[in-house]
Design a protein around this motif. Structure first.
Motif, PDB file in Angstrom:
ATOM      1  N   MET A 168     -20.296  11.423  45.175  1.00 55.13           N
ATOM      2  CA  MET A 168     -19.962  10.710  46.415  1.00 55.13           C
ATOM      3  C   MET A 168     -18.442  10.630  46.574  1.00 55.13           C
ATOM      4  SD  MET A 168     -21.407   7.117  47.864  1.00 55.13           S
ATOM      5  CE  MET A 168     -22.931   7.772  48.489  1.00 55.13           C
ATOM      6  N   TYR A 169     -17.765  10.357  45.461  1.00 59.57           N
ATOM      7  CA  TYR A 169     -16.298  10.279  45.487  1.00 59.57           C
ATOM      8  C   TYR A 169     -15.718  11.597  46.024  1.00 59.57           C
ATOM      9  CZ  TYR A 169     -11.514   9.601  43.863  1.00 59.57           C
ATOM     10  OH  TYR A 169     -10.149   9.472  43.812  1.00 59.57           O
ATOM     11  N   GLU A 170     -16.228  12.702  45.470  1.00 57.22           N
ATOM     12  CA  GLU A 170     -15.677  14.003  45.865  1.00 57.22           C
ATOM     13  C   GLU A 170     -15.936  14.276  47.349  1.00 57.22           C
ATOM     14  OE1 GLU A 170     -17.364  16.614  42.946  1.00 57.22           O
ATOM     15  OE2 GLU A 170     -16.011  15.805  41.393  1.00 57.22           O
ATOM     16  N   ALA A 171     -17.154  13.962  47.801  1.00 57.55           N
ATOM     17  CA  ALA A 171     -17.485  14.216  49.206  1.00 57.55           C
ATOM     18  C   ALA A 171     -16.649  13.331  50.133  1.00 57.55           C
ATOM     19  CB  ALA A 171     -18.983  13.980  49.438  1.00 57.55           C
ATOM     20  N   VAL A 172     -16.475  12.070  49.732  1.00 57.18           N
ATOM     21  CA  VAL A 172     -15.696  11.149  50.572  1.00 57.18           C
ATOM     22  C   VAL A 172     -14.243  11.612  50.648  1.00 57.18           C
ATOM     23  CG1 VAL A 172     -14.764   8.794  50.675  1.00 57.18           C
ATOM     24  CG2 VAL A 172     -17.195   9.138  50.237  1.00 57.18           C
ATOM     25  N   MET A 173     -13.694  11.999  49.493  1.00 54.80           N
ATOM     26  CA  MET A 173     -12.287  12.419  49.479  1.00 54.80           C
ATOM     27  C   MET A 173     -12.080  13.686  50.304  1.00 54.80           C
ATOM     28  SD  MET A 173     -10.511  10.219  48.100  1.00 54.80           S
ATOM     29  CE  MET A 173     -11.151   8.632  47.636  1.00 54.80           C
ATOM     30  N   LYS A 174     -13.076  14.546  50.288  1.00 58.88           N
ATOM     31  CA  LYS A 174     -12.969  15.796  51.048  1.00 58.88           C
ATOM     32  C   LYS A 174     -12.980  15.518  52.560  1.00 58.88           C
ATOM     33  CE  LYS A 174     -15.300  20.199  51.558  1.00 58.88           C
ATOM     34  NZ  LYS A 174     -16.532  20.914  51.283  1.00 58.88           N
ATOM     35  N   HIS A 175     -13.757  14.518  52.965  1.00 57.88           N
ATOM     36  CA  HIS A 175     -13.953  14.307  54.408  1.00 57.88           C
ATOM     37  C   HIS A 175     -13.187  13.109  54.969  1.00 57.88           C
ATOM     38  CE1 HIS A 175     -17.008  17.418  54.825  1.00 57.88           C
ATOM     39  NE2 HIS A 175     -17.447  17.050  53.624  1.00 57.88           N
ATOM     40  N   ARG A 176     -12.380  12.429  54.152  1.00 59.08           N
ATOM     41  CA  ARG A 176     -11.792  11.170  54.616  1.00 59.08           C
ATOM     42  C   ARG A 176     -10.690  11.367  55.652  1.00 59.08           C
ATOM     43  NH1 ARG A 176      -6.737  10.028  52.463  1.00 59.08           N
ATOM     44  NH2 ARG A 176      -6.182  11.555  50.882  1.00 59.08           N
ATOM     45  N   HIS A 177     -10.112  12.578  55.687  1.00 60.95           N
ATOM     46  CA  HIS A 177      -8.973  12.808  56.584  1.00 60.95           C
ATOM     47  C   HIS A 177      -9.430  12.764  58.036  1.00 60.95           C
ATOM     48  CE1 HIS A 177      -6.853  13.996  52.992  1.00 60.95           C
ATOM     49  NE2 HIS A 177      -7.939  14.672  52.670  1.00 60.95           N
ATOM     50  N   ASP A 178      -8.578  12.320  58.893  1.00 61.50           N
ATOM     51  CA  ASP A 178      -8.826  12.297  60.350  1.00 61.50           C
ATOM     52  C   ASP A 178     -10.027  11.459  60.752  1.00 61.50           C
ATOM     53  OD1 ASP A 178      -6.707  14.101  60.599  1.00 61.50           O
ATOM     54  OD2 ASP A 178      -8.065  15.800  60.242  1.00 61.50           O
ATOM     55  N   GLN A 179     -10.404  10.488  59.934  1.00 60.98           N
ATOM     56  CA  GLN A 179     -11.509   9.606  60.339  1.00 60.98           C
ATOM     57  C   GLN A 179     -10.915   8.343  60.955  1.00 60.98           C
ATOM     58  OE1 GLN A 179     -14.592  10.508  60.242  1.00 60.98           O
ATOM     59  NE2 GLN A 179     -14.338  12.341  58.987  1.00 60.98           N
ATOM     60  N   ASP A 180     -11.458   7.943  62.090  1.00 60.79           N
ATOM     61  CA  ASP A 180     -10.992   6.680  62.684  1.00 60.79           C
ATOM     62  C   ASP A 180     -11.524   5.503  61.876  1.00 60.79           C
ATOM     63  OD1 ASP A 180      -9.573   7.632  65.029  1.00 60.79           O
ATOM     64  OD2 ASP A 180     -11.527   8.403  65.658  1.00 60.79           O
ATOM     65  N   VAL A 181     -12.750   5.662  61.394  1.00 64.26           N
ATOM     66  CA  VAL A 181     -13.375   4.550  60.674  1.00 64.26           C
ATOM     67  C   VAL A 181     -14.110   5.097  59.447  1.00 64.26           C
ATOM     68  CG1 VAL A 181     -15.069   2.670  60.836  1.00 64.26           C
ATOM     69  CG2 VAL A 181     -13.725   3.279  62.852  1.00 64.26           C
ATOM     70  N   ILE A 182     -13.916   4.448  58.312  1.00 63.95           N
ATOM     71  CA  ILE A 182     -14.677   4.798  57.107  1.00 63.95           C
ATOM     72  C   ILE A 182     -15.465   3.557  56.692  1.00 63.95           C
ATOM     73  CG2 ILE A 182     -14.578   5.582  54.705  1.00 63.95           C
ATOM     74  CD1 ILE A 182     -11.949   7.010  55.364  1.00 63.95           C
ATOM     75  N   ILE A 183     -16.773   3.691  56.621  1.00 68.61           N
ATOM     76  CA  ILE A 183     -17.611   2.545  56.228  1.00 68.61           C
ATOM     77  C   ILE A 183     -18.314   2.888  54.924  1.00 68.61           C
ATOM     78  CG2 ILE A 183     -19.458   0.964  56.908  1.00 68.61           C
ATOM     79  CD1 ILE A 183     -19.062   1.770  59.799  1.00 68.61           C
ATOM     80  N   MET A 184     -17.986   2.123  53.892  1.00 68.76           N
ATOM     81  CA  MET A 184     -18.625   2.354  52.587  1.00 68.76           C
ATOM     82  C   MET A 184     -19.833   1.419  52.473  1.00 68.76           C
ATOM     83  SD  MET A 184     -17.624   4.622  50.329  1.00 68.76           S
ATOM     84  CE  MET A 184     -18.215   3.861  48.826  1.00 68.76           C
ATOM     85  N   ALA A 185     -20.954   1.844  53.040  1.00 62.07           N
ATOM     86  CA  ALA A 185     -22.169   1.015  52.964  1.00 62.07           C
ATOM     87  C   ALA A 185     -23.000   1.378  51.733  1.00 62.07           C
ATOM     88  CB  ALA A 185     -22.999   1.188  54.233  1.00 62.07           C
ATOM     89  N   ALA A 186     -22.623   2.464  51.057  1.00 63.66           N
ATOM     90  CA  ALA A 186     -23.391   2.890  49.876  1.00 63.66           C
ATOM     91  C   ALA A 186     -23.187   1.914  48.732  1.00 63.66           C
ATOM     92  CB  ALA A 186     -22.917   4.280  49.438  1.00 63.66           C
TER      93      ALA A 186
END
Ligand SMILES: Cc1cc2nc3c(=O)[nH]c(=O)nc-3n(C[C@H](O)[C@H](O)[C@H](O)COP(=O)(O)O)c2cc1C
Length: 406
Positions: free
Chosen positions: A271-289
Protein backbone atom coordinates in the motif's frame (compact mmCIF):
# COMPACT_ATOMS: atom_id res chain seq x y z
CA UNK A 1 -48.90 10.19 -23.81
CA UNK A 2 -46.06 12.53 -24.67
CA UNK A 3 -44.10 12.34 -27.87
CA UNK A 4 -40.37 11.86 -27.51
CA UNK A 5 -39.84 15.51 -28.48
CA UNK A 6 -41.14 16.47 -25.05
CA UNK A 7 -38.38 14.48 -23.40
CA UNK A 8 -35.69 14.36 -26.05
CA UNK A 9 -32.86 15.07 -23.62
CA UNK A 10 -30.53 12.06 -23.46
CA UNK A 11 -29.01 13.29 -20.15
CA UNK A 12 -32.47 12.99 -18.71
CA UNK A 13 -32.74 9.42 -19.93
CA UNK A 14 -29.43 8.61 -18.23
CA UNK A 15 -30.47 10.40 -15.07
CA UNK A 16 -33.48 8.18 -14.54
CA UNK A 17 -31.97 4.92 -15.76
CA UNK A 18 -31.88 2.35 -12.97
CA UNK A 19 -33.30 4.83 -10.48
CA UNK A 20 -36.04 3.46 -8.24
CA UNK A 21 -38.94 5.83 -7.97
CA UNK A 22 -41.91 5.28 -5.70
CA UNK A 23 -44.96 7.01 -7.08
CA UNK A 24 -47.52 7.67 -4.35
CA UNK A 25 -50.99 8.22 -5.72
CA UNK A 26 -53.65 9.70 -3.45
CA UNK A 27 -57.37 10.35 -3.82
CA UNK A 28 -57.46 13.34 -6.12
CA UNK A 29 -59.15 13.41 -9.50
CA UNK A 30 -55.73 14.14 -11.06
CA UNK A 31 -54.80 10.52 -10.27
CA UNK A 32 -55.57 9.70 -13.91
CA UNK A 33 -52.60 11.90 -14.93
CA UNK A 34 -50.34 9.79 -12.74
CA UNK A 35 -50.81 6.93 -15.22
CA UNK A 36 -48.99 9.10 -17.77
CA UNK A 37 -46.39 10.00 -15.18
CA UNK A 38 -45.76 6.32 -14.29
CA UNK A 39 -45.54 5.36 -17.93
CA UNK A 40 -43.09 8.16 -18.82
CA UNK A 41 -40.85 7.43 -15.83
CA UNK A 42 -40.72 3.80 -16.94
CA UNK A 43 -39.94 4.81 -20.55
CA UNK A 44 -37.08 6.92 -19.25
CA UNK A 45 -35.49 3.89 -17.60
CA UNK A 46 -36.70 4.20 -14.00
CA UNK A 47 -37.96 1.30 -11.96
CA UNK A 48 -41.36 2.50 -10.79
CA UNK A 49 -43.30 1.20 -7.80
CA UNK A 50 -46.77 2.65 -7.31
CA UNK A 51 -48.23 2.95 -3.82
CA UNK A 52 -51.90 3.95 -3.74
CA UNK A 53 -54.09 5.17 -0.92
CA UNK A 54 -57.50 3.63 -0.49
CA UNK A 55 -59.17 6.77 -1.88
CA UNK A 56 -56.90 6.67 -4.95
CA UNK A 57 -58.02 3.12 -5.80
CA UNK A 58 -61.60 4.45 -6.05
CA UNK A 59 -60.48 6.81 -8.82
CA UNK A 60 -57.99 4.67 -10.82
CA UNK A 61 -57.64 0.90 -10.81
CA UNK A 62 -54.36 -0.54 -9.47
CA UNK A 63 -54.31 -2.86 -12.49
CA UNK A 64 -53.60 0.14 -14.75
CA UNK A 65 -50.44 0.99 -12.80
CA UNK A 66 -49.47 -2.68 -12.54
CA UNK A 67 -49.54 -2.95 -16.31
CA UNK A 68 -47.77 0.36 -16.90
CA UNK A 69 -44.93 -0.26 -14.44
CA UNK A 70 -44.55 -4.04 -14.59
CA UNK A 71 -44.39 -4.07 -10.77
CA UNK A 72 -46.92 -5.02 -8.09
CA UNK A 73 -48.96 -2.07 -6.88
CA UNK A 74 -48.96 -1.51 -3.13
CA UNK A 75 -52.37 -0.66 -1.73
CA UNK A 76 -52.01 -2.40 1.61
CA UNK A 77 -48.88 -3.22 3.59
CA UNK A 78 -50.32 -6.61 4.51
CA UNK A 79 -51.35 -7.67 1.00
CA UNK A 80 -50.18 -10.94 -0.53
CA UNK A 81 -49.05 -9.10 -3.65
CA UNK A 82 -45.92 -7.82 -1.90
CA UNK A 83 -45.54 -10.68 0.58
CA UNK A 84 -42.22 -11.68 -1.05
CA UNK A 85 -40.60 -8.43 0.13
CA UNK A 86 -39.02 -9.09 3.56
CA UNK A 87 -40.62 -6.15 5.42
CA UNK A 88 -42.50 -4.41 2.62
CA UNK A 89 -42.52 -0.82 3.84
CA UNK A 90 -38.85 -0.92 4.86
CA UNK A 91 -37.73 -2.73 1.70
CA UNK A 92 -39.52 -0.21 -0.49
CA UNK A 93 -38.44 2.77 1.59
CA UNK A 94 -34.80 1.70 1.28
CA UNK A 95 -35.04 0.83 -2.41
CA UNK A 96 -36.22 4.29 -3.39
CA UNK A 97 -34.01 7.00 -4.83
CA UNK A 98 -36.99 9.32 -4.76
CA UNK A 99 -40.59 9.28 -3.63
CA UNK A 100 -43.00 11.44 -5.61
CA UNK A 101 -46.58 11.87 -4.43
CA UNK A 102 -48.77 12.93 -7.32
CA UNK A 103 -51.46 13.92 -6.88
CA UNK A 104 -51.07 14.81 -3.20
CA UNK A 105 -54.32 15.54 -1.41
CA UNK A 106 -54.74 18.01 1.43
CA UNK A 107 -55.22 14.93 3.58
CA UNK A 108 -51.85 13.24 2.77
CA UNK A 109 -49.99 16.55 3.23
CA UNK A 110 -51.57 16.93 6.68
CA UNK A 111 -50.89 13.33 7.65
CA UNK A 112 -47.21 13.46 6.68
CA UNK A 113 -46.77 16.84 8.37
CA UNK A 114 -48.02 15.31 11.62
CA UNK A 115 -45.99 12.10 11.38
CA UNK A 116 -49.00 9.84 10.85
CA UNK A 117 -48.17 6.45 9.32
CA UNK A 118 -51.49 4.62 9.12
CA UNK A 119 -51.39 3.21 5.59
CA UNK A 120 -48.82 1.92 3.09
CA UNK A 121 -47.93 5.30 1.58
CA UNK A 122 -47.57 7.29 4.81
CA UNK A 123 -45.60 4.44 6.42
CA UNK A 124 -43.17 4.20 3.48
CA UNK A 125 -42.72 7.99 3.44
CA UNK A 126 -41.98 7.98 7.15
CA UNK A 127 -39.47 5.13 6.83
CA UNK A 128 -37.58 6.47 3.83
CA UNK A 129 -34.51 8.67 3.65
CA UNK A 130 -34.98 9.16 -0.10
CA UNK A 131 -35.68 12.58 -1.55
CA UNK A 132 -39.37 13.40 -1.48
CA UNK A 133 -41.36 15.42 -3.95
CA UNK A 134 -44.98 16.43 -3.50
CA UNK A 135 -47.30 17.53 -6.32
CA UNK A 136 -50.37 18.91 -4.55
CA UNK A 137 -53.75 18.95 -6.27
CA UNK A 138 -56.87 20.26 -4.64
CA UNK A 139 -59.72 22.70 -4.75
CA UNK A 140 -58.57 26.35 -4.52
CA UNK A 141 -60.20 26.92 -1.13
CA UNK A 142 -58.48 23.86 0.25
CA UNK A 143 -55.10 25.08 -1.07
CA UNK A 144 -55.68 28.53 0.51
CA UNK A 145 -56.75 27.05 3.82
CA UNK A 146 -54.31 28.25 6.46
CA UNK A 147 -54.05 24.72 7.91
CA UNK A 148 -52.88 23.36 4.56
CA UNK A 149 -50.48 26.30 4.21
CA UNK A 150 -49.03 25.56 7.65
CA UNK A 151 -48.60 21.90 6.76
CA UNK A 152 -46.84 22.74 3.48
CA UNK A 153 -44.50 25.12 5.32
CA UNK A 154 -43.73 22.44 7.87
CA UNK A 155 -42.92 19.88 5.17
CA UNK A 156 -40.73 22.42 3.36
CA UNK A 157 -38.78 22.84 6.59
CA UNK A 158 -38.33 19.07 6.74
CA UNK A 159 -36.76 18.95 3.26
CA UNK A 160 -39.80 17.87 1.31
CA UNK A 161 -39.80 19.40 -2.16
CA UNK A 162 -42.89 20.71 -3.93
CA UNK A 163 -43.90 21.10 -7.54
CA UNK A 164 -47.07 23.12 -8.16
CA UNK A 165 -49.94 23.35 -7.81
CA UNK A 166 -50.67 25.65 -10.73
CA UNK A 167 -53.60 27.79 -11.77
CA UNK A 168 -55.94 26.12 -14.23
CA UNK A 169 -59.19 24.29 -14.66
CA UNK A 170 -60.07 22.38 -11.51
CA UNK A 171 -62.32 19.33 -11.13
CA UNK A 172 -65.00 21.54 -9.56
CA UNK A 173 -65.17 23.53 -12.81
CA UNK A 174 -63.44 26.68 -11.49
CA UNK A 175 -60.37 28.17 -13.12
CA UNK A 176 -58.18 28.75 -10.08
CA UNK A 177 -55.10 27.71 -8.11
CA UNK A 178 -54.88 24.05 -7.14
CA UNK A 179 -54.39 22.10 -10.35
CA UNK A 180 -51.66 19.45 -10.28
CA UNK A 181 -48.55 20.29 -12.33
CA UNK A 182 -48.40 18.47 -15.64
CA UNK A 183 -46.41 15.19 -15.66
CA UNK A 184 -43.62 16.71 -17.75
CA UNK A 185 -43.10 19.45 -15.16
CA UNK A 186 -43.05 16.84 -12.39
CA UNK A 187 -40.45 14.84 -14.33
CA UNK A 188 -38.30 17.94 -14.78
CA UNK A 189 -38.37 18.47 -11.03
CA UNK A 190 -37.50 14.79 -10.41
CA UNK A 191 -34.57 15.19 -12.80
CA UNK A 192 -33.40 18.28 -10.93
CA UNK A 193 -33.55 16.45 -7.60
CA UNK A 194 -31.73 13.37 -8.89
CA UNK A 195 -29.08 15.31 -10.76
CA UNK A 196 -25.72 14.30 -9.31
CA UNK A 197 -23.95 17.05 -7.50
CA UNK A 198 -20.83 17.89 -9.55
CA UNK A 199 -19.08 19.97 -6.91
CA UNK A 200 -15.92 17.83 -7.10
CA UNK A 201 -15.60 18.01 -10.90
CA UNK A 202 -11.97 18.45 -11.93
CA UNK A 203 -10.64 17.37 -8.51
CA UNK A 204 -8.35 14.38 -8.06
CA UNK A 205 -8.72 12.04 -5.08
CA UNK A 206 -6.49 9.24 -3.87
CA UNK A 207 -8.36 7.05 -1.39
CA UNK A 208 -7.18 3.96 0.45
CA UNK A 209 -9.45 1.27 1.87
CA UNK A 210 -9.52 -2.07 3.64
CA UNK A 211 -7.32 -3.85 6.13
CA UNK A 212 -3.87 -4.90 4.98
CA UNK A 213 -2.60 -8.46 5.43
CA UNK A 214 0.86 -9.13 6.81
CA UNK A 215 2.01 -12.58 5.82
CA UNK A 216 3.15 -15.14 8.39
CA UNK A 217 3.61 -17.79 5.74
CA UNK A 218 2.06 -18.37 2.28
CA UNK A 219 -1.30 -19.28 3.90
CA UNK A 220 -1.59 -17.24 7.08
CA UNK A 221 -1.51 -13.56 7.80
CA UNK A 222 -2.07 -10.97 10.51
CA UNK A 223 -5.06 -8.85 9.56
CA UNK A 224 -7.57 -6.51 11.11
CA UNK A 225 -11.33 -6.00 11.14
CA UNK A 226 -11.52 -3.24 8.55
CA UNK A 227 -14.08 -4.18 5.87
CA UNK A 228 -13.18 -1.39 3.44
CA UNK A 229 -16.78 -0.14 3.38
CA UNK A 230 -15.93 3.43 4.41
CA UNK A 231 -13.14 3.82 1.87
CA UNK A 232 -15.27 2.35 -0.91
CA UNK A 233 -18.19 4.60 0.06
CA UNK A 234 -15.89 7.64 -0.06
CA UNK A 235 -14.51 6.62 -3.45
CA UNK A 236 -17.98 6.07 -4.88
CA UNK A 237 -19.32 9.32 -3.43
CA UNK A 238 -16.37 11.40 -4.66
CA UNK A 239 -16.64 9.89 -8.16
CA UNK A 240 -20.41 10.50 -8.19
CA UNK A 241 -19.67 14.15 -7.42
CA UNK A 242 -17.35 14.43 -10.41
CA UNK A 243 -13.92 13.70 -8.91
CA UNK A 244 -11.29 11.55 -10.62
CA UNK A 245 -10.63 8.84 -8.05
CA UNK A 246 -7.84 6.32 -7.54
CA UNK A 247 -8.84 3.72 -4.96
CA UNK A 248 -5.99 1.70 -3.46
CA UNK A 249 -7.48 -1.18 -1.56
CA UNK A 250 -6.30 -4.04 0.58
CA UNK A 251 -8.33 -7.25 0.08
CA UNK A 252 -12.08 -6.82 0.74
CA UNK A 253 -15.24 -8.63 -0.31
CA UNK A 254 -16.60 -5.45 -1.92
CA UNK A 255 -17.24 -4.76 -5.59
CA UNK A 256 -15.33 -1.67 -6.66
CA UNK A 257 -17.36 1.15 -8.18
CA UNK A 258 -16.92 1.19 -11.98
CA UNK A 259 -16.25 4.90 -11.86
CA UNK A 260 -12.89 4.71 -10.07
CA UNK A 261 -9.39 3.48 -10.96
CA UNK A 262 -8.82 0.49 -8.72
CA UNK A 263 -5.42 -0.66 -7.47
CA UNK A 264 -5.35 -3.85 -5.38
CA UNK A 265 -2.66 -4.36 -2.77
CA UNK A 266 -2.15 -6.83 0.05
CA UNK A 267 0.34 -5.67 2.66
CA UNK A 268 1.04 -2.29 4.26
CA UNK A 269 4.31 -2.22 2.29
CA UNK A 270 2.40 -2.74 -1.01
CA UNK A 271 0.00 0.00 0.00
CA UNK A 272 2.87 2.34 0.86
CA UNK A 273 4.45 1.80 -2.55
CA UNK A 274 1.18 2.31 -4.41
CA UNK A 275 0.33 5.45 -2.43
CA UNK A 276 3.78 6.94 -2.96
CA UNK A 277 3.59 6.23 -6.67
CA UNK A 278 0.21 7.93 -7.07
CA UNK A 279 0.33 10.69 -4.44
CA UNK A 280 1.56 13.40 -6.83
CA UNK A 281 -0.96 15.86 -8.27
CA UNK A 282 -3.75 14.73 -5.95
CA UNK A 283 -6.02 17.44 -4.59
CA UNK A 284 -7.12 15.20 -1.75
CA UNK A 285 -5.59 12.08 -0.19
CA UNK A 286 -7.83 10.12 2.18
CA UNK A 287 -6.23 7.32 4.16
CA UNK A 288 -9.34 5.33 5.10
CA UNK A 289 -7.46 2.02 5.02
CA UNK A 290 -6.47 0.23 8.18
CA UNK A 291 -2.84 -0.34 7.21
CA UNK A 292 -1.17 -2.66 9.70
CA UNK A 293 1.12 -1.09 12.29
CA UNK A 294 3.02 -4.35 12.81
CA UNK A 295 4.12 -7.19 10.57
CA UNK A 296 5.86 -10.48 11.28
CA UNK A 297 9.59 -9.80 11.22
CA UNK A 298 10.09 -13.01 9.29
CA UNK A 299 7.72 -14.46 6.71
CA UNK A 300 8.10 -18.22 6.34
CA UNK A 301 8.52 -19.34 2.73
CA UNK A 302 6.71 -22.61 3.32
CA UNK A 303 3.57 -23.32 5.32
CA UNK A 304 4.45 -23.63 9.00
CA UNK A 305 3.47 -27.16 10.06
CA UNK A 306 1.23 -27.42 13.10
CA UNK A 307 3.11 -30.36 14.63
CA UNK A 308 5.56 -28.09 16.40
CA UNK A 309 5.55 -26.86 19.95
CA UNK A 310 3.92 -23.45 19.50
CA UNK A 311 5.13 -20.63 17.34
CA UNK A 312 6.63 -17.37 18.46
CA UNK A 313 6.21 -14.45 16.13
CA UNK A 314 8.39 -11.43 16.43
CA UNK A 315 6.71 -8.32 15.05
CA UNK A 316 8.35 -5.33 13.42
CA UNK A 317 6.83 -1.92 12.75
CA UNK A 318 5.46 -1.34 9.29
CA UNK A 319 6.11 1.84 7.34
CA UNK A 320 3.91 4.72 8.53
CA UNK A 321 2.13 5.78 5.33
CA UNK A 322 0.24 8.69 6.86
CA UNK A 323 3.31 10.11 8.59
CA UNK A 324 5.33 10.07 5.38
CA UNK A 325 2.44 11.62 3.45
CA UNK A 326 2.24 14.35 6.10
CA UNK A 327 5.98 15.04 5.82
CA UNK A 328 5.94 15.06 2.04
CA UNK A 329 2.73 17.07 1.75
CA UNK A 330 2.82 19.32 -1.24
CA UNK A 331 -0.49 21.04 -1.86
CA UNK A 332 -2.79 18.06 -1.29
CA UNK A 333 -5.33 18.03 1.51
CA UNK A 334 -4.50 15.07 3.72
CA UNK A 335 -7.26 13.27 5.59
CA UNK A 336 -6.71 10.52 8.13
CA UNK A 337 -8.90 8.24 10.20
CA UNK A 338 -8.52 7.45 13.88
CA UNK A 339 -9.96 4.41 15.59
CA UNK A 340 -9.39 4.19 19.30
CA UNK A 341 -10.73 2.13 22.16
CA UNK A 342 -10.18 4.99 24.63
CA UNK A 343 -9.92 8.80 24.66
CA UNK A 344 -11.01 8.94 21.04
CA UNK A 345 -11.16 12.71 20.57
CA UNK A 346 -7.92 13.42 22.44
CA UNK A 347 -6.00 10.74 20.54
CA UNK A 348 -7.49 11.87 17.23
CA UNK A 349 -6.39 15.48 17.85
CA UNK A 350 -2.88 14.30 18.66
CA UNK A 351 -2.76 12.24 15.47
CA UNK A 352 -4.02 15.22 13.44
CA UNK A 353 -1.07 17.33 14.67
CA UNK A 354 1.59 14.63 14.60
CA UNK A 355 0.82 13.48 11.06
CA UNK A 356 0.29 16.98 9.66
CA UNK A 357 -3.29 16.22 8.60
CA UNK A 358 -5.92 18.72 7.46
CA UNK A 359 -8.83 16.70 8.82
CA UNK A 360 -9.23 13.59 10.91
CA UNK A 361 -12.26 11.32 11.01
CA UNK A 362 -12.59 9.81 14.47
CA UNK A 363 -14.55 6.55 14.69
CA UNK A 364 -15.10 4.21 17.53
CA UNK A 365 -14.58 0.50 17.06
CA UNK A 366 -18.32 -0.16 16.53
CA UNK A 367 -17.87 1.12 12.96
CA UNK A 368 -15.81 -1.95 12.00
CA UNK A 369 -17.60 -4.18 9.45
CA UNK A 370 -20.82 -2.23 10.01
CA UNK A 371 -22.84 -0.51 7.26
CA UNK A 372 -23.18 2.58 9.40
CA UNK A 373 -20.91 4.70 11.52
CA UNK A 374 -20.97 7.63 13.88
CA UNK A 375 -17.96 9.85 13.41
CA UNK A 376 -16.47 13.12 14.60
CA UNK A 377 -14.69 15.33 12.10
CA UNK A 378 -11.85 17.39 13.57
CA UNK A 379 -9.96 19.98 11.54
CA UNK A 380 -6.74 21.90 12.16
CA UNK A 381 -8.54 24.92 13.58
CA UNK A 382 -9.95 22.68 16.31
CA UNK A 383 -13.41 22.66 14.78
CA UNK A 384 -15.31 19.49 15.70
CA UNK A 385 -18.34 18.28 13.74
CA UNK A 386 -20.24 15.48 15.44
CA UNK A 387 -22.18 13.51 12.86
CA UNK A 388 -25.12 11.35 13.90
CA UNK A 389 -25.04 7.62 13.18
CA UNK A 390 -25.41 7.42 9.39
CA UNK A 391 -25.17 4.77 6.70
CA UNK A 392 -21.54 4.84 5.52
CA UNK A 393 -22.65 5.99 2.06
CA UNK A 394 -24.25 9.07 3.62
CA UNK A 395 -21.42 9.63 6.09
CA UNK A 396 -19.06 9.61 3.06
CA UNK A 397 -20.91 12.56 1.54
CA UNK A 398 -20.78 14.47 4.83
CA UNK A 399 -17.01 13.86 5.05
CA UNK A 400 -16.61 15.14 1.48
CA UNK A 401 -18.68 18.23 2.38
CA UNK A 402 -16.28 18.87 5.28
CA UNK A 403 -13.25 18.43 2.98
CA UNK A 404 -14.72 20.99 0.60
CA UNK A 405 -14.94 23.48 3.47
CA UNK A 406 -11.23 23.11 4.40
C1 LIG B 1 -64.02 12.61 -7.05
C2 LIG B 1 -63.15 13.11 -5.93
C3 LIG B 1 -62.10 13.91 -6.20
C4 LIG B 1 -61.31 14.39 -5.16
N1 LIG B 1 -60.23 15.19 -5.46
C5 LIG B 1 -59.47 15.68 -4.46
C6 LIG B 1 -58.36 16.50 -4.73
O1 LIG B 1 -58.04 16.79 -5.90
N2 LIG B 1 -57.60 16.93 -3.72
C7 LIG B 1 -57.90 16.63 -2.41
O2 LIG B 1 -57.17 17.06 -1.52
N3 LIG B 1 -58.94 15.83 -2.12
C8 LIG B 1 -59.73 15.34 -3.11
N4 LIG B 1 -60.81 14.54 -2.80
C9 LIG B 1 -61.04 14.19 -1.40
C10 LIG B 1 -60.08 13.07 -0.97
O3 LIG B 1 -60.28 11.93 -1.78
C11 LIG B 1 -60.33 12.74 0.50
O4 LIG B 1 -59.90 13.83 1.30
C12 LIG B 1 -59.63 11.47 0.90
O5 LIG B 1 -59.85 11.24 2.28
C13 LIG B 1 -58.17 11.54 0.63
O6 LIG B 1 -57.55 10.36 1.07
P1 LIG B 1 -56.02 10.08 0.75
O7 LIG B 1 -55.26 11.31 1.02
O8 LIG B 1 -55.67 8.95 1.69
O9 LIG B 1 -55.95 9.62 -0.66
C14 LIG B 1 -61.61 14.06 -3.84
C15 LIG B 1 -62.69 13.22 -3.58
C16 LIG B 1 -63.46 12.79 -4.59
C17 LIG B 1 -64.65 11.92 -4.28
Amino acid sequence: MFGHSDFGNSDLINMLTKKTIILGVTGGIAAYKSCTLASRLKDLGAEVWVVMTDAATKLVGPQTFRTLTGNPVVTDLFSQEIANLPVPHISLAEKADLIVIAPATANIIGKIAYGIADDALTTIVMASRAKKLIAPAMNANMWRNQIVKDNVRKLNEHDFHFVGPVKGKLACGEDDMGRMSEPEEIIEKIEELLKPNADLAGKTFLITAGGTREAIDPIRFIGNRSSGKMGFALAEAAAARGAKVILISAPTSLTPPETVTMINVISAKDMYEAVMKHRHDQDVIIMAAAAADFRPKITFWQKVKKDRDGLQLELANTVDILKDLGNLKNGSKLIGFAVETENLEENAREKLQKKNLDLIVANDTAAFESDSSQVKLIDRTGNVEDLPELPKKEAAHRILDAILRL
